[in-house]
Design a protein around this motif. Structure first.
Motif, PDB file in Angstrom:
ATOM      1  N   VAL B  49      -1.101  20.016  -3.822  1.00  0.00           N
ATOM      2  CA  VAL B  49      -0.282  20.411  -2.673  1.00  0.00           C
ATOM      3  C   VAL B  49       0.307  21.799  -2.902  1.00  0.00           C
ATOM      4  O   VAL B  49       0.291  22.660  -2.012  1.00  0.00           O
ATOM      5  N   ALA B  74       7.472  21.365  -1.451  1.00  0.00           N
ATOM      6  CA  ALA B  74       6.420  20.669  -0.706  1.00  0.00           C
ATOM      7  C   ALA B  74       5.767  19.623  -1.606  1.00  0.00           C
ATOM      8  O   ALA B  74       5.538  18.475  -1.189  1.00  0.00           O
ATOM      9  N   VAL B  78       5.835  15.614  -0.796  1.00  0.00           N
ATOM     10  CA  VAL B  78       4.604  14.832  -0.613  1.00  0.00           C
ATOM     11  C   VAL B  78       4.522  13.724  -1.667  1.00  0.00           C
ATOM     12  O   VAL B  78       4.215  12.564  -1.355  1.00  0.00           O
ATOM     13  N   CYS B  79       4.823  14.076  -2.916  1.00  0.00           N
ATOM     14  CA  CYS B  79       4.705  13.081  -3.983  1.00  0.00           C
ATOM     15  C   CYS B  79       5.725  11.956  -3.833  1.00  0.00           C
ATOM     16  O   CYS B  79       5.430  10.789  -4.107  1.00  0.00           O
ATOM     17  N   CYS B  81       6.926  10.848  -1.007  1.00  0.00           N
ATOM     18  CA  CYS B  81       6.431   9.980   0.067  1.00  0.00           C
ATOM     19  C   CYS B  81       5.291   9.100  -0.443  1.00  0.00           C
ATOM     20  O   CYS B  81       5.239   7.904  -0.147  1.00  0.00           O
ATOM     21  N   LEU B  82       4.386   9.706  -1.229  1.00  0.00           N
ATOM     22  CA  LEU B  82       3.279   8.933  -1.787  1.00  0.00           C
ATOM     23  C   LEU B  82       3.804   7.797  -2.669  1.00  0.00           C
ATOM     24  O   LEU B  82       3.377   6.652  -2.552  1.00  0.00           O
TER      25      LEU B  82
END
Lengths: 236, 307
Positions: B49, B74, B78-79, B81-82
């Motif tokens: 990302v 960012a 993202v991580c 949320c993952l």
């Protein structure tokens, strides 16, 4: 309106019915005990009320149905269980254990003053604030568990076998502390092997037999009941 | 150049990254007794990302420093949320299943994330754009780059922050309480699901930062990079005593040092029979040795205490 009202409580472990149709009430400011033989369903009843076990029937606390609320939500209502075996956090210090008791509270100032009060009530804990709780004796752990329960400002305190595994002197000390807690206006639901002590401390008692209430009477009447004396007070 | 000083420094840099990734493994294990094998892939996702964001930012003409911060944020977002999604949809439904089920799910999740990354970013090594400072220094005889110094500073800061979080905050206390007794923690009013989710989010954020730093250090990233990195970090957590926060940090640093010193000296020691590509042998040999004599790891608690 009773503070705690349990109707037709049923709890099963798989196919084994541990509690079948149990009714009990605890009034505001009242101290009530559950006595009975091993396996009568005393611990199961407390765990079900606290939300740790799935159950059927109705449980109302302070007029509110506990339904199938999770244990952490029930704890937030001021219904505090000190589990069998005390359940202290062994790898935390005394202070951290007490802080866990106040986990749901956001009124920092009041928590601080409650902490002082707990230390005043239990000076032995104050001396050993920073020690790991796992190093404590059984009696000290029970004191810590009581102190931790007080930190949540319980409205109803449920104690499961507070005398278990303690030396006789320590049992006296612990019951002295419980008496002081009652005097502060905390309602009590006590499960206790030592029926003699429990009936002396409480106003009312329930005798559990095979997962249901066998007898429900004022404590002095139970203590005078020949059947109770023979079965639970160790008299022939 | 002083080989010893150089290898020690390289080892510390490598080890500090292992340590940060190992924290994610150890926190989750401490609370759920689950080995989250997808954690290495979270690290990889962070790197990927960040590279994409940096690529876009460079095209838009953003200056380096804000771009680095943007890419980090960012990657972290993202991580997190993952990590939250994996916990919620893959692990939580299996919370009370036999232990083999979540373990297999974790391995499946790891492969799934690798394949997703391969679909998005392809099979090639992707270069990490040189946005970090590229300076080089001499320090006590070792050759040190700016990126390495940034890695050391960042990872130490993260380890300190995590230690404070776990030791001093209500969330940290709740995490430790669940690790010691889940039912009693619930009796204290701890919402176990929420604390577990927070644990995954924090671990994933740490992994994201580690992924970006690793990619910046080697100048590239690859969809498969999370596998060996995850395995090493997991080994570091086991070496230090899985479930133990300080153990993960110690294990990470030790594993990095052993690996680096091993790589530096394995050639001379074996008269050239084994090259530095055997560095992993050293790391895992030490791991096996420690576990033979101390199965609970260096700082691990004896398991009987849980009873």
């Amino acid at each position: 309106m009773k503070l705690l009202s349990v109707e037709r409580l049923q709890v099963a472990y798989g196919r084994i019915q541990a509690v079948r149709a149990l009714d009990l009430q605890v009034g505001e400011g009242e101290a009530v005990c559950l006595i009975g033989a091993n396996g009568a369903g005393k611990t199961t009843t407390l765990k079900a009320i606290a939300g740790l076990l799935p159950c059927r029937g109705s449980i109302h606390f302070d007029g509110r149905s506990l339904g199938q609320q999770p244990a952490h939500a029930i704890a937030r209502l001021g219904l505090t269980l000190v589990p069998e075996g005390r359940g202290i956090f062994p790898r935390m210090s005394v202070l951290e254990n007490l802080q866990m008791g106040a986990y749901v509270r956001r009124d920092r100032q009041a928590v601080k003053s409650d902490l002082e009060e707990v230390f005043a009530l239990l000076p032995r804990l104050a001396e050993r604030k920073t020690q790991k709780a796992g190093l404590f004796s059984g009696g000290e752990q029970q004191m810590l568990a009581l102190g931790r329960a007080l930190m949540s400002r319980p409205r109803l305190l449920m104690l499961d076998e507070p005398s278990m595994g303690l030396a006789p002197v320590m049992v006296q000390t612990v019951f002295g502390i419980i008496r002081q807690i009652i005097q502060r206006g905390v309602s009590l639901l006590l499960v206790e092997q030592n029926a003699h002590l429990a009936l002396k401390l409480c106003q009312r008692g329930y005798v559990l037999e095979n997962g249901a209430v066998g007898l429900a009477d004022p404590a002095d009447e139970l203590a005078a009941n020949p059947a109770v004396r023979a079965a639970y007070l160790g008299e022939a | 150049m002083d080989i010893l000083a150089q290898q020690i420094f390289n080892g510390l840099v490598l080890g500090s990254i292992y340590a940060v990734v190992a924290l994610g493994y150890t926190m989750v294990y401490g609370i759920l007794e689950l080995i989250n094998f997808a954690h290495g892939e979270i690290t990889m996702m962070g790197a990927m990302v960040a590279i994409s964001v940096i690529g876009m930012g460079l095209a838009a003409g953003l200056p380096a420093l804000p771009l680095i911060l943007l890419a980090m944020l960012a990657a972290i977002a993202v991580c997190m949320c993952l990590g939250l999604a994996i916990e919620r949809f893959a692990y939580r439904p299996l919370r009370h299943a036999p232990r083999l089920a979540p373990l297999i799910t974790a391995i499946g999740m790891s492969i799934l994330l690798q394949n997703i990354a391969m679909l998005i970013w392809g099979k090639q090594y992707i270069p990490f754009p040189p946005v970090f400072p590229q300076g080089e220094h001499r320090l006590l005889g070792a050759h040190v780059t700016d990126v390495q110094l940034i890695i050391l500073a960042t990872t130490l800061l993260l380890m300190l922050a995590l230690t404070l979080l776990v030791q001093r905050t209500p969330l940290g206390r709740a995490m430790r309480a669940i690790a010691q007794s889940q039912p009693v923690a619930q009796l204290m009013g701890v919402n176990v699901n929420r604390v577990v989710a927070a644990t995954f989010a924090i671990g994933s954020a740490l992994a994201a930062v580690a992924g970006v730093l690793v990619a910046a250090n080697y100048g590239q990233a690859h969809y498969y990079m999370g596998f060996l990195l995850g395995l090493k970090a997991f080994s570091a957590a086991v070496l230090g005593g899985i479930g133990n926060i300080a153990g993960a940090m110690l294990g990470g640093l030790l594993l990095g040092l052993i690996e680096s010193l091993g790589a530096g000296y394995i050639g001379p020691l074996t008269h050239g029979f084994l090259g530095s590509n055997y560095q992993d042998v050293f790391a895992f040999f030490v791991l096996i040795l420690v576990l033979v004599f101390r199965p609970s790891g260096l700082l691990g608690e004896r398991v009987v205490e849980r009873a």
